[in-house]
Design a protein around this motif. Structure first.
Motif, short mmCIF file in Angstrom:
data_model
loop_
_atom_site.label_atom_id
_atom_site.label_comp_id
_atom_site.label_asym_id
_atom_site.label_seq_id
_atom_site.Cartn_x
_atom_site.Cartn_y
_atom_site.Cartn_z
N GLU A 119 0.81 -1.21 0.00
CA GLU A 119 0.00 0.00 0.00
C GLU A 119 0.85 1.26 0.00
O GLU A 119 0.68 2.12 -0.86
N ARG A 175 1.24 3.89 -3.22
CA ARG A 175 0.92 5.31 -3.09
C ARG A 175 2.11 6.17 -3.49
O ARG A 175 1.97 7.13 -4.26
N PHE A 212 -3.76 11.13 -1.08
CA PHE A 212 -3.90 10.09 -0.06
C PHE A 212 -4.01 10.58 1.39
O PHE A 212 -4.26 9.76 2.27
N SER A 213 -3.84 11.87 1.64
CA SER A 213 -3.81 12.32 3.04
C SER A 213 -4.83 13.41 3.35
O SER A 213 -5.08 13.66 4.53
N PRO A 234 -9.48 11.26 0.49
CA PRO A 234 -8.29 10.50 0.09
C PRO A 234 -8.68 9.17 -0.56
O PRO A 234 -9.73 8.60 -0.28
N LYS A 288 -8.38 6.08 -0.10
CA LYS A 288 -8.13 5.08 0.92
C LYS A 288 -9.44 4.38 1.23
O LYS A 288 -10.52 4.87 0.87
N GLY A 289 -9.34 3.29 1.95
CA GLY A 289 -10.54 2.65 2.47
C GLY A 289 -11.03 1.48 1.64
O GLY A 289 -10.51 1.18 0.56
N CYS A 303 -12.12 5.20 -3.11
CA CYS A 303 -11.66 4.23 -2.13
C CYS A 303 -10.19 3.94 -2.40
O CYS A 303 -9.54 4.73 -3.10
N GLY A 304 -9.67 2.83 -1.89
CA GLY A 304 -8.22 2.64 -1.89
C GLY A 304 -7.64 1.81 -3.00
O GLY A 304 -6.47 1.42 -2.89
#
Length: 261
Positions: A20, A24, A105-106, A110, A112-113, A144-145
């Motif tokens: 991950e 990123r 991503f932050s 973001p 993510k998830g 999402c991620g």
């Protein structure tokens, strides 16, 4: 046996999560590679602004009697060109990549998830050595991620990155301790004095008229930075000559996005 099973599960989970951060940072690095030329275009605009505005003042006779006007202009212009190249190296390096990482991503929304609630795809990731499919990019229609989500919202990602680049460039150009302000002011001083010293006029630097002239150059340079930040930077990626650099590489970045697990 139970302890072995727990250790195996832990290792599998770690392996699944280990990519991950790599994914990123890999994507942030890839996007930074495409936006480096965009920053260079913006800095080219600044170079033109300097050329048009820096010497909009009268050169004192004390200087012009000793130093040819074109030599002085060329010396200062070349000094600024070197400074702007250093700035390009700075602005397209780690700060650019870190800014892209943050907006993807932050920060707000973001990438993510969990991407399985609701489920849009029939698999959680492609087999080792394979990429995601373009149709998965189309189907993954919420943030999402996984990489297909990034691909689906590519235009949004690009908008976020451009806004961040504009903010970073404005900061370099307008804050007193910004890279551009600090180094441009220093360059104007040093290059003007360097040309005068080369022509045997170094002793004039303390003459009030000469001091006023150098201060005028500095004021023009700072004003040029302000103009650039207020006009060119705010329009970055909105102008026709920037279309290819800002928008012409989707077919190159999409395979890069989809290759990550």
């Amino acid at each position: 046996m139970f302890k072995y099973t727990l250790l195996l599960l832990s290792a599998l989970v770690s392996a699944a999560l280990a990519c991950e951060p790599e994914c990123r940072h890999g994507l942030a690095h890839a996007f930074a590679g495409f936006y480096g030329p965009v920053v260079e275009l913006a800095v080219g605009d600044l170079q033109n602004t300097f050329s048009n505005t820096l010497f909009n003042l009268t050169i004192p006779t004390q200087i012009s009697a000793t130093v040819p006007d074109d030599v002085l202009r060329t010396g200062v212009t070349n000094g600024l060109s070197d400074t702007l190249q250093l700035f390009v190296n700075e602005a397209t390096g780690k700060p650019l990549e870190d800014g892209i990482f943050s907006v993807m991503f932050s920060e707000e929304k973001p990438f993510k998830g969990d991407c399985n609630h609701p489920a849009r795809l029939t698999r959680k990731m492609p087999p080792t050595g394979e990429s995601w499919y373009r149709e998965e990019c189309v189907k993954m229609d919420y943030i999402c991620g996984n990489p297909p989500s990034i691909c689906h919202f590519l235009d949004d990602v690009k908008d976020r990155i451009v806004r961040r680049i504009r903010t970073q460039l404005e900061g370099y150009a307008t804050f007193d301790n910004g890279f551009l302000v600090r180094n441009v002011v220093q360059t104007v001083k040093q290059s003007t004095r360097g040309v005068m010293e080369k022509y045997g006029a170094g002793s004039m630097v303390n003459d009030p008229n000469v001091t006023s002239f150098i201060n005028g150059l500095i004021s023009n340079a700072v004003r040029s930075l302000d103009m650039w930040a207020a006009l060119d930077v705010k329009q970055l990626c909105n102008r026709a000559h920037e279309t290819e650099a800002c928008h012409g590489w989707d077919e190159q970045i999409i395979p890069e996005i989809l290759k990550w697990p």
